[in-house]
Scaffold this motif. Structure first.
Motif, mmCIF file in Angstrom:
data_model
loop_
_atom_site.group_PDB
_atom_site.id
_atom_site.type_symbol
_atom_site.label_atom_id
_atom_site.label_comp_id
_atom_site.label_asym_id
_atom_site.label_seq_id
_atom_site.Cartn_x
_atom_site.Cartn_y
_atom_site.Cartn_z
ATOM 1 N N SER A 69 0.830 -1.198 0.000
ATOM 2 C CA SER A 69 0.000 0.000 0.000
ATOM 3 C C SER A 69 0.866 1.249 0.000
ATOM 4 C CB SER A 69 -0.895 0.001 1.246
ATOM 5 O OG SER A 69 -1.478 1.284 1.449
ATOM 6 N N PRO A 70 0.614 2.196 -0.920
ATOM 7 C CA PRO A 70 1.380 3.444 -0.911
ATOM 8 C C PRO A 70 1.172 4.259 0.362
ATOM 9 C CG PRO A 70 0.229 3.165 -3.005
ATOM 10 C CD PRO A 70 -0.313 2.130 -2.062
ATOM 11 N N SER A 71 0.028 4.078 1.022
ATOM 12 C CA SER A 71 -0.280 4.901 2.196
ATOM 13 C C SER A 71 0.290 4.336 3.490
ATOM 14 C CB SER A 71 -1.796 5.077 2.337
ATOM 15 O OG SER A 71 -2.436 3.830 2.522
ATOM 16 N N VAL A 145 1.968 -1.420 -15.595
ATOM 17 C CA VAL A 145 1.114 -0.326 -15.140
ATOM 18 C C VAL A 145 0.555 -0.731 -13.785
ATOM 19 C CG1 VAL A 145 -0.924 1.072 -15.619
ATOM 20 C CG2 VAL A 145 0.515 0.290 -17.513
ATOM 21 N N GLY A 147 -0.619 1.495 -11.345
ATOM 22 C CA GLY A 147 -1.739 2.334 -10.949
ATOM 23 C C GLY A 147 -1.446 3.156 -9.711
ATOM 24 N N LYS A 148 -2.201 4.225 -9.548
ATOM 25 C CA LYS A 148 -2.000 5.140 -8.419
ATOM 26 C C LYS A 148 -2.164 4.432 -7.084
ATOM 27 C CE LYS A 148 -1.435 9.353 -6.768
ATOM 28 N NZ LYS A 148 -0.154 10.071 -6.945
ATOM 29 N N ASN A 149 -3.137 3.531 -7.010
ATOM 30 C CA ASN A 149 -3.404 2.795 -5.767
ATOM 31 C C ASN A 149 -2.788 1.393 -5.771
ATOM 32 O OD1 ASN A 149 -5.398 4.782 -4.559
ATOM 33 N ND2 ASN A 149 -6.378 4.338 -6.516
ATOM 34 N N ARG A 150 -2.012 1.116 -6.813
ATOM 35 C CA ARG A 150 -1.344 -0.180 -6.998
ATOM 36 C C ARG A 150 -2.350 -1.334 -7.089
ATOM 37 N NH1 ARG A 150 3.735 0.170 -7.316
ATOM 38 N NH2 ARG A 150 4.016 -2.090 -7.128
ATOM 39 N N ALA A 152 -4.073 -1.740 -10.318
ATOM 40 C CA ALA A 152 -4.386 -1.898 -11.742
ATOM 41 C C ALA A 152 -4.421 -3.385 -12.097
ATOM 42 C CB ALA A 152 -3.356 -1.181 -12.600
#
Length: 293
Positions: A69-71, A145, A147-150, A152
């Motif tokens: 998770s990026p967050s 790809v 994705g922004k939220n990983r 995709a």
């Protein structure tokens, strides 16, 4: 030397490749189910075995269900739920004493097949995992790809498209929702559906073999599976419109898929003619281990 690890629900596979992508070493072990520490040790043991066998140290890439998770920096969305909410990349780096690059298993599969496999040279490639779970990875012009939220490519957690009355609300998924594509199209989902209809327990390969032998119940179960898979892939075609869809995971070894799926997908996709190729992997059902490396 590049070492790849594919962390699956039932097996952990390791591979070592040279700079040109030639295979030097490969081994599989059973996944320590529900045991996070045991999983870390299994990966470390595979890396150690590869390096001992080849007499050199390698970089390490790991393919895993889910994504960091990026967050939070913790793993999320893994159907191997013991991995969720864990700093898997950091724990592995500490255990191995080196940096570890971690990527979603379907993304690793897709990049392996797009680089020099069944989809080599294609611009837009969608890699599908049909195994213990259902995953997807998207590669465009040779690059994953994420994705922004990983997330995709995570078609396995969309609802089954165009559901019939007897498919609603659908089985409960580990993600907490009902009727996800994964609950119908994973290997366990296929077996569960057959058992519910017949009272017989059978692995997917045995259901397909029985269907080929003329078993009416198995024929019906396989036809239903194909129709559901076609609906799911038609949704992917409508959204992504890939040049090639490459199938991986254990169910990709069902040869009948490749002849029967294209006309079924064409029936559901929003197009007059389906030009997307649906192909079997070139590097085996666990091609993702090469992508990890």
């Amino acid at each position: 030397m590049r070492i790849g690890i594919d962390l699956g629900g039932t097996k952990v596979e390791g591979i070592a490749l040279d700079r040109d992508g030639a295979e030097l070493w490969r081994r599989r072990v059973a996944t320590p189910a529900g045991d996070y520490g045991g999983t870390l040790s299994a990966i470390a043991d595979l890396v150690a075995a590869a390096e001992a066998a080849l007499g050199r140290r390698g970089s390490v890439g790991v393919a895993t269900p889910g994504a960091i998770s990026p967050s939070t920096g913790l793993l999320k969305n893994s159907n191997s739920v013991v991995l969720n909410e864990r700093p898997l990349d950091r724990d592995l780096a500490q255990k191995l004493g080196r940096a570890v690059r971690l990527e979603n298993d379907a993304n690793c599969f897709a990049v392996s097949e797009a680089a020099d496999g069944a989809a080599a040279g294609a611009g837009v490639v969608f890699g599908v995992i049909l195994g213990t779970g259902v995953g997807g990875g998207l590669v465009v012009d040779g690059r994953v790809v994420a994705g922004k939220n990983r997330i995709a490519g995570e078609w396995g957690h969309a609802p089954l498209p165009w559901p019939r009355d007897d498919e609603r609300p659908g089985p409960l998924c580990y993600c907490g929702r009902h009727g996800c594509v994964e609950t119908f199209l994973s290997g366990p989902g296929f077996s569960r559906d057959f058992s519910r209809a017949t009272g017989r327990e059978a692995a997917p390969r045995d259901i397909v073999a029985a269907a080929a032998a003329g078993d009416a119940a198995a024929v019906g179960a396989f036809d239903t599976y194909l129709d559901r898979l076609a609906r799911g892939l038609a949704m992917v075609v409508d959204i992504v419109d890939p040049d090639v869809i490459v199938l991986g995971g254990g169910l990709s070894n069902i040869d009948a898929l490749y002849a029967r799926l294209p006309p079924l997908v064409e029936r559901h996709a929003f197009t007059d003619r389906l030009d997307t190729a649906i192909v079997k992997n070139a590097h085996g059902d666990s091609s993702g281990v090469r992508g990890a490396a």
